[in-house]
Design a protein around this motif. Structure first.
Motif, PDB file in Angstrom:
ATOM      1  N   GLU A 150       0.833  -1.209   0.000  1.00 23.56           N
ATOM      2  CA  GLU A 150       0.000   0.000   0.000  1.00 23.56           C
ATOM      3  C   GLU A 150       0.865   1.255   0.000  1.00 23.56           C
ATOM      4  N   ALA A 151       2.132   1.103   0.384  1.00 19.99           N
ATOM      5  CA  ALA A 151       3.084   2.214   0.385  1.00 19.99           C
ATOM      6  C   ALA A 151       4.486   1.625   0.345  1.00 19.99           C
ATOM      7  N   VAL A 152       5.445   2.479   0.012  1.00 15.00           N
ATOM      8  CA  VAL A 152       6.834   2.041  -0.169  1.00 15.00           C
ATOM      9  C   VAL A 152       7.768   2.981   0.577  1.00 15.00           C
ATOM     10  N   ILE A 153       8.765   2.393   1.238  1.00 15.38           N
ATOM     11  CA  ILE A 153       9.854   3.171   1.832  1.00 15.38           C
ATOM     12  C   ILE A 153      11.146   2.683   1.193  1.00 15.38           C
ATOM     13  N   VAL A 154      11.929   3.589   0.652  1.00 14.85           N
ATOM     14  CA  VAL A 154      13.132   3.210  -0.085  1.00 14.85           C
ATOM     15  C   VAL A 154      14.329   3.961   0.473  1.00 14.85           C
ATOM     16  N   ASP A 155      15.477   3.325   0.417  1.00 12.81           N
ATOM     17  CA  ASP A 155      16.707   3.938   0.926  1.00 12.81           C
ATOM     18  C   ASP A 155      17.280   4.914  -0.101  1.00 12.81           C
ATOM     19  N   ALA A 156      16.915   6.178   0.043  1.00 10.34           N
ATOM     20  CA  ALA A 156      17.557   7.298  -0.678  1.00 10.34           C
ATOM     21  C   ALA A 156      17.525   7.192  -2.194  1.00 10.34           C
ATOM     22  N   MET A 157      16.430   6.694  -2.752  1.00 12.64           N
ATOM     23  CA  MET A 157      16.275   6.683  -4.209  1.00 12.64           C
ATOM     24  C   MET A 157      14.915   7.294  -4.551  1.00 12.64           C
ATOM     25  N   PRO A 158      14.855   8.188  -5.536  1.00 14.60           N
ATOM     26  CA  PRO A 158      13.581   8.849  -5.891  1.00 14.60           C
ATOM     27  C   PRO A 158      12.734   7.983  -6.816  1.00 14.60           C
ATOM     28  N   LEU A 159      12.026   7.029  -6.245  1.00  7.06           N
ATOM     29  CA  LEU A 159      11.180   6.150  -7.049  1.00  7.06           C
ATOM     30  C   LEU A 159       9.760   6.706  -7.143  1.00  7.06           C
ATOM     31  N   HIS A 160       9.068   6.330  -8.188  1.00 12.23           N
ATOM     32  CA  HIS A 160       7.703   6.826  -8.399  1.00 12.23           C
ATOM     33  C   HIS A 160       6.784   5.636  -8.660  1.00 12.23           C
ATOM     34  N   PHE A 161       5.838   5.452  -7.765  1.00 17.36           N
ATOM     35  CA  PHE A 161       4.864   4.380  -7.882  1.00 17.36           C
ATOM     36  C   PHE A 161       3.466   4.999  -7.922  1.00 17.36           C
ATOM     37  N   GLY A 162       2.471   4.147  -8.146  1.00 19.64           N
ATOM     38  CA  GLY A 162       1.097   4.626  -8.073  1.00 19.64           C
ATOM     39  C   GLY A 162       0.554   4.582  -6.663  1.00 19.64           C
ATOM     40  N   ILE A 163       1.457   4.421  -5.695  1.00 19.43           N
ATOM     41  CA  ILE A 163       1.095   4.397  -4.279  1.00 19.43           C
ATOM     42  C   ILE A 163       2.030   5.351  -3.543  1.00 19.43           C
ATOM     43  N   PRO A 164       1.668   5.748  -2.321  1.00 20.62           N
ATOM     44  CA  PRO A 164       2.553   6.658  -1.568  1.00 20.62           C
ATOM     45  C   PRO A 164       3.942   6.052  -1.377  1.00 20.62           C
ATOM     46  N   SER A 165       4.956   6.895  -1.444  1.00 30.35           N
ATOM     47  CA  SER A 165       6.328   6.424  -1.245  1.00 30.35           C
ATOM     48  C   SER A 165       7.108   7.445  -0.430  1.00 30.35           C
ATOM     49  N   LEU A 166       8.116   6.948   0.254  1.00 33.24           N
ATOM     50  CA  LEU A 166       8.961   7.783   1.095  1.00 33.24           C
ATOM     51  C   LEU A 166      10.407   7.400   0.840  1.00 33.24           C
ATOM     52  N   SER A 167      11.222   8.379   0.447  1.00 38.44           N
ATOM     53  CA  SER A 167      12.652   8.155   0.236  1.00 38.44           C
ATOM     54  C   SER A 167      13.403   8.678   1.455  1.00 38.44           C
ATOM     55  N   LEU A 168      14.146   7.785   2.116  1.00 43.19           N
ATOM     56  CA  LEU A 168      14.841   8.138   3.352  1.00 43.19           C
ATOM     57  C   LEU A 168      16.348   8.019   3.176  1.00 43.19           C
ATOM     58  N   VAL A 169      17.080   9.094   3.440  1.00 40.05           N
ATOM     59  CA  VAL A 169      18.542   9.008   3.490  1.00 40.05           C
ATOM     60  C   VAL A 169      18.910   8.162   4.709  1.00 40.05           C
ATOM     61  N   HIS A 170      19.810   7.211   4.528  1.00 41.23           N
ATOM     62  CA  HIS A 170      20.162   6.240   5.573  1.00 41.23           C
ATOM     63  C   HIS A 170      18.934   5.479   6.045  1.00 41.23           C
ATOM     64  N   GLY A 171      18.048   5.182   5.118  1.00 39.81           N
ATOM     65  CA  GLY A 171      16.816   4.485   5.457  1.00 39.81           C
ATOM     66  C   GLY A 171      17.058   3.119   6.062  1.00 39.81           C
ATOM     67  N   ASP A 172      18.184   2.468   5.685  1.00 37.14           N
ATOM     68  CA  ASP A 172      18.457   1.144   6.224  1.00 37.14           C
ATOM     69  C   ASP A 172      18.792   1.170   7.703  1.00 37.14           C
ATOM     70  N   ALA A 173      19.083   2.346   8.261  1.00 37.45           N
ATOM     71  CA  ALA A 173      19.316   2.488   9.699  1.00 37.45           C
ATOM     72  C   ALA A 173      18.135   3.146  10.403  1.00 37.45           C
ATOM     73  N   ARG A 174      17.144   3.618   9.633  1.00 35.15           N
ATOM     74  CA  ARG A 174      16.030   4.367  10.219  1.00 35.15           C
ATOM     75  C   ARG A 174      14.688   3.673  10.094  1.00 35.15           C
ATOM     76  N   SER A 175      14.565   2.752   9.166  1.00 34.72           N
ATOM     77  CA  SER A 175      13.299   2.063   8.926  1.00 34.72           C
ATOM     78  C   SER A 175      13.497   0.560   9.087  1.00 34.72           C
ATOM     79  N   ALA A 176      12.629  -0.080   9.865  1.00 28.98           N
ATOM     80  CA  ALA A 176      12.735  -1.520  10.076  1.00 28.98           C
ATOM     81  C   ALA A 176      12.562  -2.282   8.768  1.00 28.98           C
ATOM     82  N   SER A 177      11.629  -1.845   7.931  1.00 30.26           N
ATOM     83  CA  SER A 177      11.378  -2.548   6.668  1.00 30.26           C
ATOM     84  C   SER A 177      12.559  -2.422   5.715  1.00 30.26           C
ATOM     85  N   VAL A 178      13.155  -1.240   5.649  1.00 32.73           N
ATOM     86  CA  VAL A 178      14.312  -1.039   4.773  1.00 32.73           C
ATOM     87  C   VAL A 178      15.518  -1.804   5.320  1.00 32.73           C
ATOM     88  N   ALA A 179      15.684  -1.802   6.634  1.00 33.52           N
ATOM     89  CA  ALA A 179      16.772  -2.574   7.241  1.00 33.52           C
ATOM     90  C   ALA A 179      16.616  -4.054   6.923  1.00 33.52           C
TER      91      ALA A 179
END
Length: 253
Positions: free
Chosen positions: A161-190
């Motif tokens: 239903e949504a996407v969290i990605v480690d510092a890449m500007p991706l575009h989906f048809g669902i909400p997305s969040l690009s996080l710098v150092h996402g692998d240390a900040r988001s459980a799903s990205v980690a």
């Protein structure tokens, strides 16, 4: 109770408050040492649970909106001279606890293996996509990484239903969040970081058997001095990225 019985009791996680109070009043030095060790362990575990829960803060911004199927995406292998770029997408059940989860670079190899196995068991969905050297050379590493990320999301057996990605500007048809150092900040990205790292490491160990002499099991395809010397001595393999330096210059010569 004997010291050995108390040690066995305190090795678990089900000691009641009344029993612990009773043990704290036990005058035996050995009992006091066991109680102190137990309390330290409980404090460490509580702190770890809080740390991991903090890593669900990015996901929680979506949970609050009624979205629970959040895909974390991360890659490994953008920099090596050989082997694929590998992307994992992972959907976790909200607030699932994984002791020790973090950016894969901050986790020991042994713990990564354990976590990867646990993630595969507990996750709602996991997908892994590898783009080989020839696709990296054709697209460039940045575009290849983005393509692998899109493919990884599309390959999930459960649609996010949504996407969290480690510092890449991706575009989906669902909400997305690009996080710098996402692998240390988001459980799903980690989780995605760990799954991708373990998968690629195993793959490079298999390549080490197929192409002996390059040290792929140790260097994982990165451009170490020994690896570059092996290329000069043995030549370029099909898994080497010919658009990467110093390989590109070697080929041109």
């Amino acid at each position: 109770m004997s010291i050995s019985e108390i040690k066995a009791l305190l090795s678990g996680d089900t000691v009641t408050e009344n029993v612990l109070k009773e043990l704290m009043n036990d005058p035996r030095k050995g009992v006091q040492q066991l109680v102190a060790s137990y309390i330290k362990r409980m404090n460490r575990e509580a702190a770890e649970r809080l740390r991991v829960e903090d890593m669900y803060e990015p996901e929680s911004s979506f949970y609050k909106k009624g979205m629970t199927l959040i895909a974390g995406i991360d890659e490994v292998g953008r920099g090596p001279l050989a082997g694929p770029v590998t992307v994992a997408a992972v959907i976790l059940k909200p607030h699932t606890f994984f002791a020790g989860i973090n950016d894969s670079k901050k986790v020991s190899p042994k713990k990564r293996e354990e976590l990867a196995e646990e993630i595969h068991k507990k996750a709602l969905a996991v997908s892994i996509v590898c783009l080989p050297a020839e696709e990296i050379d054709a697209l460039n590493i940045y575009q290849a990484t983005m393509e692998a990320m899109y493919r990884a999301v599309s390959c999930l057996k459960t649609a996010p239903e949504a996407v969290i990605v480690d510092a890449m500007p991706l575009h989906f048809g669902i909400p997305s969040l690009s996080l710098v150092h996402g692998d240390a900040r988001s459980a799903s990205v980690a989780a995605a970081s760990i799954v991708a790292k373990v998968y690629r490491d195993h793959l490079m160990e298999e390549y080490d058997k197929e192409y002996p002499g390059y040290g792929f099991a140790q260097n994982k395809g990165y451009g170490t001095a020994d690896h570059i010397e092996a290329i000069r001595r043995l030549g370029i393999t099909p898994i080497h990225r010919k658009s990467f330096e110093p390989l590109k210059s070697m080929i041109m010569r």
